[in-house]
Design an enzyme around this catalytic site. Structure first.
Site, mmCIF file in Angstrom:
data_model
loop_
_atom_site.group_PDB
_atom_site.id
_atom_site.type_symbol
_atom_site.label_atom_id
_atom_site.label_comp_id
_atom_site.label_asym_id
_atom_site.label_seq_id
_atom_site.Cartn_x
_atom_site.Cartn_y
_atom_site.Cartn_z
ATOM 1 N N ASP A 105 0.905 -1.184 -0.067
ATOM 2 C CA ASP A 105 0.216 -0.032 -0.031
ATOM 3 C C ASP A 105 0.933 1.077 -0.258
ATOM 4 O O ASP A 105 1.820 1.286 0.044
ATOM 5 C CB ASP A 105 -0.839 -0.185 1.238
ATOM 6 C CG ASP A 105 -2.147 -0.992 1.106
ATOM 7 O OD1 ASP A 105 -2.571 -1.216 0.033
ATOM 8 O OD2 ASP A 105 -2.592 -1.541 2.207
ATOM 9 N N TYR A 107 7.068 -10.014 6.845
ATOM 10 C CA TYR A 107 6.924 -8.709 6.880
ATOM 11 C C TYR A 107 6.996 -8.316 8.198
ATOM 12 O O TYR A 107 7.441 -9.139 9.299
ATOM 13 C CB TYR A 107 5.341 -8.522 6.910
ATOM 14 C CG TYR A 107 4.593 -8.161 5.665
ATOM 15 C CD1 TYR A 107 4.741 -7.378 4.662
ATOM 16 C CD2 TYR A 107 4.172 -9.485 4.967
ATOM 17 C CE1 TYR A 107 4.006 -7.173 3.366
ATOM 18 C CE2 TYR A 107 3.388 -9.496 3.622
ATOM 19 C CZ TYR A 107 3.529 -8.342 2.947
ATOM 20 O OH TYR A 107 2.764 -8.444 1.674
#
Lengths: 244, 244
Positions: free
Chosen positions: A52, A110
């Protein structure tokens, strides 16, 4: 025709996310432009994950096909010569036949960084989430351990996500002190929309004693987004590595 | 009338240095605007050091006089509410009578950060100098030790500087591994224009074996800018603290 696999890093601060969008500067549009400049070819680009806006990568993986005479290992240098300073190719090589960065990924790693001190915050404003509160790290670690495993992660998925199957396997979820940051690592076989950021928001809620670690089980079983913590902001999130 | 002393930090990336210049956004102009917004008064601002464009501070000290009813300790919060996110007041207090941040400073501590790995460089591009070469840290430390003491630092002063007396005392000059950075700390009673950046450029020349540590003595004694190393770029430099 050669398929090139490349590992890239980027500071996502000034981009409208990874994916191409008309009229917007994105990581993808910038990469495509750079590759076209170097090869002179039109191309299609595949990536392991769509990050994003303001989200970073230290190990995003992309692939593209080319007829260029540039040796596969030299693409890194060739692209870095034309890419802006906030996107760099760390490594390039010839990919196995039919390689697809997203469908072939076995695991994604992540990390999320939290910065907790007042001093120094101006330097990390685009690279970490500033949260100057006391946190119970033991409770956060306990809660993180409960997220590990194969679960229906509906409670940790942004509402409105199109994913039908919300069962994912988190192989590792850990909370670590990595001065000057608190680092939360999540490794899994796949992630729902905003899943890492909701996991982190939930762990931080536990850290602030607004939830106890045992409640994680109820949050998972409830399959209801409202039961989990908030979605933390994007600038602390990093796609660290993709494992094939 | 109360004199306020404040310790501030800033990311200098997007500013034309500290000092006010007509038509430019500087750290000083931004601070003055914020203080005027909070107090409603015209004011004069003094600072311990004028940092150049892209140079950062983690402990710059400023002072100003005010008739405002805001308690001295509350200025930090009041100013942070109106300052942009890359400038923060860490602490504010009432200053001693006649306090001047620059003339009263006994010592200033600067740090310079060097980033040496390829991976991660996009995240530090505004905060450190990227120099991906092998460095002999032992030789750098030896050279750094030779810079300590009271010397005529003409060789380490940008040509064109207006300073008449170029004798300064460097009380400490050290080269440290501070992963992911190499950190060079310089503490002294005063600094000539670009002195820290030329000291660092010279130490890095020693680190790259283009100069031996013994040569530092000749560089100092030669009182000639051409004998020292290059001026390293601004983004690695931090004014860390001012000691009164």
């Amino acid at each position: 025709m050669t398929r090139i696999k490349a590992t890239i890093e980027y500071d996502g601060t000034y981009y409208h996310g990874f994916q191409r969008q008309p009229g917007m500067t994105t990581i993808e549009s910038t990469l495509v432009e750079a590759i076209q400049k170097v090869t002179g070819e039109k191309l299609e680009l595949w990536a392991a994950g769509r990050t994003d806006a303001r989200v970073h990568a230290r190990g995003q993986v992309i692939a593209f096909d080319t007829n260029s005479s540039i040796p596969p290992g030299r693409f890194a240098r060739a692209l870095n010569a034309v890419l802006p300073e906030d996107i760099k190719v760390l490594q390039s090589e010839e990919a196995a036949f039919g390689f697809h960065p997203r469908y072939d990924a076995r695991l994604k790693h992540y990390s999320y960084l939290v910065y907790r001190q007042e001093a120094g915050r101006v330097f990390y404003r685009h690279q970490a989430y500033y949260l100057p509160y006391a946190l119970d790290l033991g409770a956060m670690q306990e809660a993180a351990a409960r997220l590990q495993g194969t679960h229906d992660f509906t409670s940790f998925c942004a509402s409105g996500s199109g994913a039908r199957n919300k069962i994912r396997t988190v192989v590792s979820c850990r909370v670590l002190e990595r001065p000057p940051f608190l680092q939360i690592n999540v490794v899994g076989d796949g992630f729902l929309y905003n899943m890492v950021r909701i996991i982190v928001g939930t762990l931080l809620k536990v850290g602030q004693k607004k939830m106890v670690p045992d409640q994680i089980d109820e949050v998972i079983l409830g399959r209801n987004r409202a039961l989990a913590g908030p979605t933390v902001p994007p600038q602390g999130l990093y796609l660290m590595a993709v494992i094939y």
